[in-house]
Scaffold this active site. Structure first.
Site, PDB file in Angstrom:
ATOM      1  N   CYS A  25       0.870  -1.193   0.093  1.00 19.95           N
ATOM      2  CA  CYS A  25      -0.085  -0.057   0.041  1.00 19.95           C
ATOM      3  C   CYS A  25       0.981   1.291   0.099  1.00 19.95           C
ATOM      4  CB  CYS A  25      -0.857  -0.178   1.171  1.00 19.95           C
ATOM      5  SG  CYS A  25      -2.643   0.886   0.899  1.00 19.95           S
ATOM      6  N   HIS A  72      -3.911  -4.916   0.535  1.00 19.37           N
ATOM      7  CA  HIS A  72      -3.325  -5.379   1.707  1.00 19.37           C
ATOM      8  C   HIS A  72      -3.347  -7.087   1.636  1.00 19.37           C
ATOM      9  CE1 HIS A  72      -2.470  -1.804   3.836  1.00 19.37           C
ATOM     10  NE2 HIS A  72      -3.476  -1.218   3.327  1.00 19.37           N
ATOM     11  N   GLU A  80      -1.908  -9.031   3.370  1.00 14.39           N
ATOM     12  CA  GLU A  80      -1.734  -9.747   4.886  1.00 14.39           C
ATOM     13  C   GLU A  80      -3.099 -10.040   5.345  1.00 14.39           C
ATOM     14  OE1 GLU A  80      -1.240  -6.690   3.947  1.00 14.39           O
ATOM     15  OE2 GLU A  80      -1.544  -5.004   5.850  1.00 14.39           O
TER      16      GLU A  80
END
Ligand code: GLN
Length: 542
Positions: free
Chosen positions: A380, A514, A516
């Protein structure tokens, strides 16, 4: 009709209620039940989107674009069930709905009150949209005794009454402090906490007692007696070595058994916990280790990077290595001699972030990774910094930057005033509110044929979750590609860059989303698995 498990906290915050809820969800799931986990947050913010990660930890984003509490991340990682906006509510959101309805005249002249209007809204939320699940686990944020928690406790008390005590149970997570000098474990705070719950009409069924040392049988008896629960419903919740050992430990203490028993279920299948055993085994016995530098801003509160830390660990699990994280405040790279801590790392990651502070240091860290050919992952904000680095230091666009931190001749990163989601055009303006005005939730991206990311994902189209206000400016694409920075993932309409990667580097990837948030222990995210794989390669070189 699902059964409801309400999880509350006592004595102090930070006892790991979220993790306990997630672990219980995983145990019920391992017995073949379908579960759903929800979080009820008593604070007044509409959602955690505008809360500082310093104070509240990471804001977890769901596929449907909800900005939620980080506990939903635990729920997803432990159960694999994707959370939605319907799984997290705050007092702010409830009041917002109620006041909107009041202004519309929906209450037909009635006085709008905490009981019944707020409590009814909480109950509606708890009961809504449960589908065909067997168990709904509802965690109440905060600690018993908090003023703002009262309507929530009252609502779950009423639900116990209305649905029946065979349909609802209450699990209270509490603390048994150990006083070192006296060599004693103290049960009094737990007794008081349960007393407080009983004073508002809730008798907990199960006590999950967080502690550092085992609870002696006489102590268990005492807690059971004073707190009015059966002895076997006093569960020892000791600190575990690994996050993923928590379900196994709670199972060994009989947590899932007593939950089922409280619901009158005696014929449940034994849980299949083999995948948890396997993962704990792998975490405990790594075959080597790597060190990854995380160059960020909120490095003093690691909850701000909860999902990121987990995703990196999952990458470690995928490669059979332990991942050591070296947290570095990016401002140190704003001095020419500050790069020492990056010299010996096996990979560098610049995570998401907001605001101006530390941006220049992040750009400097990107340069270091690019020039030294150290595996680099920009997430990001990290991708945005990677693009600015290439523009400034390679493409000769020295006065370039992001409108997030200044006015530049070359606006490499800026606000897009409109873009397409589904069939709707979403509009944003630079002067808009800060809350709920970002590109949020799952968006598709098309991966370029022959690119590294296409190989990593083994797919041509992906869906990943977003949370950002600014976008990389496509107008500079050709100039950057000429410098080896390929735009290898773009939105299906070709308007938004989603991924950049370098051709001339062993592993250099920046993503606007993102990843994750979607990594799970049993399905490590491909980008994290590949990134840690590259760190392992690098560790063989240095
Ligand atoms: N601050 C940047 C933006 O809003 C990046 C956000 C992030 O890293 N999540 O676009």
């Amino acid at each position: 009709m699902p059964r409801y498990i309400f999880i509350t906290g006592g004595v102090v915050s930070s006892l790991g209620k979220g993790l306990a809820s997630a672990a219980l969800g995983a145990l019920l799931q391992a017995r073949g039940y379908k579960v759903r986990l929800r979080k009820l947050d008593p604070y007044l913010n509409f959602d955690p989107g505008t809360m500082s990660p310093y104070q509240h930890g990471e804001c977890y984003v769901t596929d449907d674009g909800a900005e939620t509490d980080l506990d939903l991340g635990h729920y997803e990682r432990f159960t694999g069930v994707s959370a939605t906006q319907r799984d997290n509510i705050t007092t702010g959101r409830i009041y917002n709905n109620i006041i909107t309805r009041e202004r519309r005249g929906d209450y037909l002249g009635a006085t709008v009150q905490v009981i019944p209007h707020v409590t009814d809204a909480i109950k509606d939320f708890v009961l809504s949209d449960a589908g065909d699940v067997d168990f709904v686990l509802c965690e109440i944020g905060g600690t018993i005794g908090d003023i703002e928690g009262l309507p929530f406790f009252e609502a779950i008390r009423q639900l116990g009454q209305e649905l029946g005590r065979d349909q609802c149970i209450y699990m209270h997570v509490t603390l048994l402090p150990y006083i070192k000098v006296a060599g004693e474990m103290k049960t009094k705070p737990t007794q008081h906490s349960v007393k407080e719950m009983r004073s508002i009409g809730i008798q907990p069924d199960i006590l999950l007692c967080r502690c550092e040392i085992p609870i002696r049988p006489d102590e268990k008896r005492k807690i059971a007696l004073f707190c009015n629960v059966p002895e076997h419903a006093v569960i020892e919740g000791r600190d575990a070595d690994s996050l993923y050992a928590v379900p196994l430990e709670y199972h060994a203490q009989g947590l899932d058994k007593v939950v089922l028993e409280r619901f009158g279920i005696h014929d449940a299948p034994e849980p299949d916990l083999s995948r948890w055993v396997d993962i704990v085994e792998r975490v405990k016995n790594p075959d080597g280790e790597v060190t990854v530098a995380v160059v960020g801003k909120y490095t003093s509160l690691l909850d701000a990077y909860k999902s990121l830390i987990e995703a990196l660990n999952h990458g470690g699990i995928a490669n059979g290595v332990k991942v050591n994280l070296r947290w570095l405040d990016s401002e140190q790279f704003e001095k020419p001699d500050g790069f020492g801590p990056l010299e010996d790392v096996h990979a560098i990651l610049v995570p998401g972030g907001f605001g101006e502070r530390g941006a220049e240091g992040k750009i400097a860290a990107v340069r270091f990774a690019r020039e030294r050919k150290i595996p680099f992952f920009g997430i990001c904000y990290g991708m945005q910094m990677a693009v600015i680095e290439a523009a400034r230091n390679q493409a000769g666009l020295t006065d370039s930057g992001s409108s997030e931190f200044g006015q530049f001749e070359h606006k490499l990163v800026g606000i897009l005033t409109e873009w397409v989601k589904g069939n709707e055009v979403e509009r944003r303006s630079a002067e808009g509110d800060l809350g709920g005005t970002m590109r949020l939730g799952s968006y598709p991206a098309i991966l370029k044929e022959g690119s590294k990311v296409r190989e990593i994902y083994d797919d041509g189209q992906i869906h990943e979750r977003h949370r950002h206000r600014y976008e990389v400016n496509m107008a500079y694409r050709d100039q950057l590609e000429a410098q080896g920075l390929r735009f290898s993932g773009v939105s299906p309409d070709g308007i938004l860059p989603e991924i950049v990667e370098r051709e001339d580097h062993p592993w250099f990837i920046g993503v606007q989303f993102h990843p994750e948030l979607k990594s799970r222990p049993f399905q490590p995210h491909p980008l994290f698995a590949s990134f840690i794989g590259a760190a392992v390669e690098q560790s063989r070189l240095v």
